[in-house]
Design a protein around this motif. Structure first.
Motif, PDB file in Angstrom:
ATOM      1  N   ARG A  25       0.847  -1.183  -0.011  1.00  0.00           N
ATOM      2  CA  ARG A  25       0.098  -0.014  -0.114  1.00  0.00           C
ATOM      3  C   ARG A  25       0.797   1.236   0.045  1.00  0.00           C
ATOM      4  O   ARG A  25       1.977   1.206   0.537  1.00  0.00           O
ATOM      5  CB  ARG A  25      -0.901  -0.133   1.235  1.00  0.00           C
ATOM      6  CG  ARG A  25      -1.931  -0.934   1.072  1.00  0.00           C
ATOM      7  CD  ARG A  25      -3.108  -0.671   2.366  1.00  0.00           C
ATOM      8  NE  ARG A  25      -2.391  -0.647   3.530  1.00  0.00           N
ATOM      9  CZ  ARG A  25      -2.995  -0.281   4.769  1.00  0.00           C
ATOM     10  NH1 ARG A  25      -4.077   0.084   4.630  1.00  0.00           N
ATOM     11  NH2 ARG A  25      -2.271   0.003   5.797  1.00  0.00           N
ATOM     12  N   LYS A  26       0.512   2.117  -0.792  1.00  0.00           N
ATOM     13  CA  LYS A  26       1.211   3.462  -0.569  1.00  0.00           C
ATOM     14  C   LYS A  26       0.502   4.277   0.269  1.00  0.00           C
ATOM     15  O   LYS A  26      -0.490   4.659   0.478  1.00  0.00           O
ATOM     16  CB  LYS A  26       0.809   4.336  -2.053  1.00  0.00           C
ATOM     17  CG  LYS A  26       1.483   3.199  -3.209  1.00  0.00           C
ATOM     18  CD  LYS A  26       2.845   3.026  -3.473  1.00  0.00           C
ATOM     19  CE  LYS A  26       3.207   2.149  -4.413  1.00  0.00           C
ATOM     20  NZ  LYS A  26       4.860   1.871  -4.435  1.00  0.00           N
ATOM     21  N   ARG A  27       1.717   5.006   1.145  1.00  0.00           N
ATOM     22  CA  ARG A  27       1.227   6.207   2.108  1.00  0.00           C
ATOM     23  C   ARG A  27       2.262   7.019   2.151  1.00  0.00           C
ATOM     24  O   ARG A  27       3.424   6.798   1.557  1.00  0.00           O
ATOM     25  CB  ARG A  27       1.421   5.232   3.651  1.00  0.00           C
ATOM     26  CG  ARG A  27       0.854   3.931   3.411  1.00  0.00           C
ATOM     27  CD  ARG A  27       1.139   3.567   5.137  1.00  0.00           C
ATOM     28  NE  ARG A  27       1.310   2.098   5.222  1.00  0.00           N
ATOM     29  CZ  ARG A  27       1.560   1.331   6.124  1.00  0.00           C
ATOM     30  NH1 ARG A  27       1.454   2.317   7.330  1.00  0.00           N
ATOM     31  NH2 ARG A  27       1.586   0.205   6.418  1.00  0.00           N
TER      32      ARG A  27
ATOM     33  N   GLN B  54       5.098   9.534   3.183  1.00  0.00           N
ATOM     34  CA  GLN B  54       6.149   9.546   3.889  1.00  0.00           C
ATOM     35  C   GLN B  54       6.082   7.964   4.741  1.00  0.00           C
ATOM     36  O   GLN B  54       6.026   8.112   5.810  1.00  0.00           O
ATOM     37  CB  GLN B  54       6.156  10.696   4.939  1.00  0.00           C
ATOM     38  CG  GLN B  54       6.195  12.007   4.305  1.00  0.00           C
ATOM     39  CD  GLN B  54       6.007  13.097   5.504  1.00  0.00           C
ATOM     40  OE1 GLN B  54       5.670  12.843   6.656  1.00  0.00           O
ATOM     41  NE2 GLN B  54       6.833  14.120   5.154  1.00  0.00           N
ATOM     42  N   ASP B  55       5.945   7.105   3.959  1.00  0.00           N
ATOM     43  CA  ASP B  55       5.951   5.730   4.446  1.00  0.00           C
ATOM     44  C   ASP B  55       7.142   5.273   4.963  1.00  0.00           C
ATOM     45  O   ASP B  55       8.209   4.854   4.438  1.00  0.00           O
ATOM     46  CB  ASP B  55       5.461   4.834   3.283  1.00  0.00           C
ATOM     47  CG  ASP B  55       5.155   3.301   3.800  1.00  0.00           C
ATOM     48  OD1 ASP B  55       5.431   3.043   5.012  1.00  0.00           O
ATOM     49  OD2 ASP B  55       4.505   2.352   2.900  1.00  0.00           O
TER      50      ASP B  55
ATOM     51  N   LEU C 189       8.121   2.261   5.676  1.00  0.00           N
ATOM     52  CA  LEU C 189       8.601   1.031   4.957  1.00  0.00           C
ATOM     53  C   LEU C 189       9.756   1.363   3.954  1.00  0.00           C
ATOM     54  O   LEU C 189      10.505   0.430   3.541  1.00  0.00           O
ATOM     55  CB  LEU C 189       7.368   0.410   4.149  1.00  0.00           C
ATOM     56  CG  LEU C 189       6.347  -0.428   5.405  1.00  0.00           C
ATOM     57  CD1 LEU C 189       5.202  -0.827   4.632  1.00  0.00           C
ATOM     58  CD2 LEU C 189       6.896  -1.374   6.207  1.00  0.00           C
ATOM     59  N   ALA C 190       9.587   2.649   3.395  1.00  0.00           N
ATOM     60  CA  ALA C 190      10.676   2.984   2.482  1.00  0.00           C
ATOM     61  C   ALA C 190      12.038   2.865   2.969  1.00  0.00           C
ATOM     62  O   ALA C 190      12.951   2.663   2.330  1.00  0.00           O
ATOM     63  CB  ALA C 190      10.364   4.022   1.789  1.00  0.00           C
TER      64      ALA C 190
ATOM     65  N   ARG D 207      12.477  -6.256   4.269  1.00  0.00           N
ATOM     66  CA  ARG D 207      11.106  -6.154   3.895  1.00  0.00           C
ATOM     67  C   ARG D 207      10.496  -7.628   4.031  1.00  0.00           C
ATOM     68  O   ARG D 207       9.476  -8.189   4.335  1.00  0.00           O
ATOM     69  CB  ARG D 207      10.928  -5.696   2.600  1.00  0.00           C
ATOM     70  CG  ARG D 207      10.790  -4.060   2.679  1.00  0.00           C
ATOM     71  CD  ARG D 207      10.726  -3.561   1.295  1.00  0.00           C
ATOM     72  NE  ARG D 207       9.292  -3.382   0.706  1.00  0.00           N
ATOM     73  CZ  ARG D 207       8.445  -2.466   0.934  1.00  0.00           C
ATOM     74  NH1 ARG D 207       8.806  -1.521   1.679  1.00  0.00           N
ATOM     75  NH2 ARG D 207       7.040  -2.693   0.559  1.00  0.00           N
TER      76      ARG D 207
ATOM     77  N   LEU E 285      10.491   1.296  12.334  1.00  0.00           N
ATOM     78  CA  LEU E 285       9.250   1.622  12.237  1.00  0.00           C
ATOM     79  C   LEU E 285       8.504   1.984  13.462  1.00  0.00           C
ATOM     80  O   LEU E 285       7.369   2.343  13.603  1.00  0.00           O
ATOM     81  CB  LEU E 285       8.483   0.150  11.811  1.00  0.00           C
ATOM     82  CG  LEU E 285       8.700  -0.490  10.720  1.00  0.00           C
ATOM     83  CD1 LEU E 285       7.842  -1.750  10.571  1.00  0.00           C
ATOM     84  CD2 LEU E 285       8.512   0.290   9.536  1.00  0.00           C
TER      85      LEU E 285
ATOM     86  N   TYR F 253       0.526  -2.159  12.599  1.00  0.00           N
ATOM     87  CA  TYR F 253       1.165  -1.233  11.950  1.00  0.00           C
ATOM     88  C   TYR F 253       0.576  -1.220  10.553  1.00  0.00           C
ATOM     89  O   TYR F 253       0.284  -0.047   9.774  1.00  0.00           O
ATOM     90  CB  TYR F 253       2.746  -1.329  12.111  1.00  0.00           C
ATOM     91  CG  TYR F 253       3.336  -0.410  10.999  1.00  0.00           C
ATOM     92  CD1 TYR F 253       3.850   0.998  11.557  1.00  0.00           C
ATOM     93  CD2 TYR F 253       3.946  -0.768   9.765  1.00  0.00           C
ATOM     94  CE1 TYR F 253       4.398   1.783  10.698  1.00  0.00           C
ATOM     95  CE2 TYR F 253       4.503   0.115   9.007  1.00  0.00           C
ATOM     96  CZ  TYR F 253       4.749   1.360   9.608  1.00  0.00           C
ATOM     97  OH  TYR F 253       5.549   2.417   8.751  1.00  0.00           O
ATOM     98  N   LEU F 254       0.891  -2.376   9.683  1.00  0.00           N
ATOM     99  CA  LEU F 254       0.464  -2.611   8.158  1.00  0.00           C
ATOM    100  C   LEU F 254      -0.954  -2.210   8.039  1.00  0.00           C
ATOM    101  O   LEU F 254      -1.356  -1.802   6.885  1.00  0.00           O
ATOM    102  CB  LEU F 254       0.671  -4.043   7.822  1.00  0.00           C
ATOM    103  CG  LEU F 254       2.072  -4.567   7.902  1.00  0.00           C
ATOM    104  CD1 LEU F 254       2.323  -5.810   7.588  1.00  0.00           C
ATOM    105  CD2 LEU F 254       3.279  -3.478   7.079  1.00  0.00           C
TER     106      LEU F 254
ATOM    107  N   GLN G 292      -2.612   0.167   9.612  1.00  0.00           N
ATOM    108  CA  GLN G 292      -2.976   1.607   9.671  1.00  0.00           C
ATOM    109  C   GLN G 292      -3.229   2.258   8.397  1.00  0.00           C
ATOM    110  O   GLN G 292      -2.783   1.933   7.447  1.00  0.00           O
ATOM    111  CB  GLN G 292      -1.765   2.346  10.413  1.00  0.00           C
ATOM    112  CG  GLN G 292      -1.603   1.931  11.715  1.00  0.00           C
ATOM    113  CD  GLN G 292      -0.246   2.441  12.338  1.00  0.00           C
ATOM    114  OE1 GLN G 292       0.322   3.101  11.786  1.00  0.00           O
ATOM    115  NE2 GLN G 292      -0.169   2.084  13.547  1.00  0.00           N
TER     116      GLN G 292
END
Length: 219
Positions: A145-147, A149-150, A152-153, A160, A197, A216-217, A219
């Motif tokens: 999913r794109k968020r 200021q993620d 996960l980047a 990952r 995270l 977390y995922l 959210q």
């Protein structure tokens, strides 16, 4: 001599119900009841007290999330019952709802995975052992999913991979076997993931860390 695992099955499509039952029996699992609706599923689970309940999400009487509602009732009455929910559609919200506050003994698989007997038997073994078994495709959807200021980047490709396997419910030892690395290396990656995270030390412990990652995922 160990007693065979006892399973209750809920599936309204006869061919699918018979197919899953056959897979379980070939693996030495005793299918003590197989029903086609959520009301009967709750009843037979209360009657037989199985080790695991396996059910489709969409079942009569309402053909909505009746199977999910049924396993919630079953676990509320008897938390030690392991459950696996099967879904025809990739819907991460169902997985998150199923896990709730306790991922132990919970499995969520896409129904197409039933075509691979090893996958469903592995899931049964894991949930009965009080682990969790969440479909990798669902976890991939959450990870993808794109968020804005993620965080996960900031994770490395290896982190990952470790995060995805953590979310599926694998232990550090299980992750090390999947990725062909040492347990110590996995532990370093897990520490780095939690730091990046912001999950903190409260995520320690197998079930708590799965729950932390899923929250977390989600959210």
């Amino acid at each position: 001599m160990n007693q065979p695992l006892r399973a209750v099955l809920g599936e309204d499509q006869p061919i699918m119900r018979e197919g899953i039952a056959a897979i379980l029996r070939m693996a030495g699992i005793d299918v003590v009841a197989a029903v086609d609706n959520a009301v009967d599923l709750v009843h037979v689970a209360q009657k037989h007290l199985p080790d695991v309940v396996i059910t489709d999400i969409r079942m009569p009487p309402d053909l909505e999330a009746d199977g999910l509602v049924a396993v919630r009732k079953i676990r509320a009455a008897r938390p030690e019952t392991a459950v696996i929910v099967l879904s025809q559609f990739l819907d991460a919200s169902y997985a998150l709802d199923l896990v709730g506050d306790d991922p132990s003994g919970v499995g969520y698989l896409l129904k197409e995975k039933v075509a691979s007997p090893r996958i469903i038997i592995d899931a049964v073994e894991r949930v009965v052992a009080r682990e969790s078994a969440l479909d990798p495709d669902v976890i991939s959807a959450l990870l993808g999913r794109k968020r804005p200021q993620d965080p996960l980047a900031a994770l490395t490709p290896k982190e990952r991979q470790v995060l995805a396997l953590m979310a599926e419910g694998h232990s550090n030892t299980g992750i090390s076997k999947q990725l062909f690395v040492s347990v110590a290396a996995v532990e370093r990656h897990v520490t780095g993931i939690f730091l990046k995270l912001g999950l903190g030390q409260g995520a320690s412990g197998q079930h708590r860390r799965v729950l932390a990652v899923l929250r977390y995922l989600g959210q």
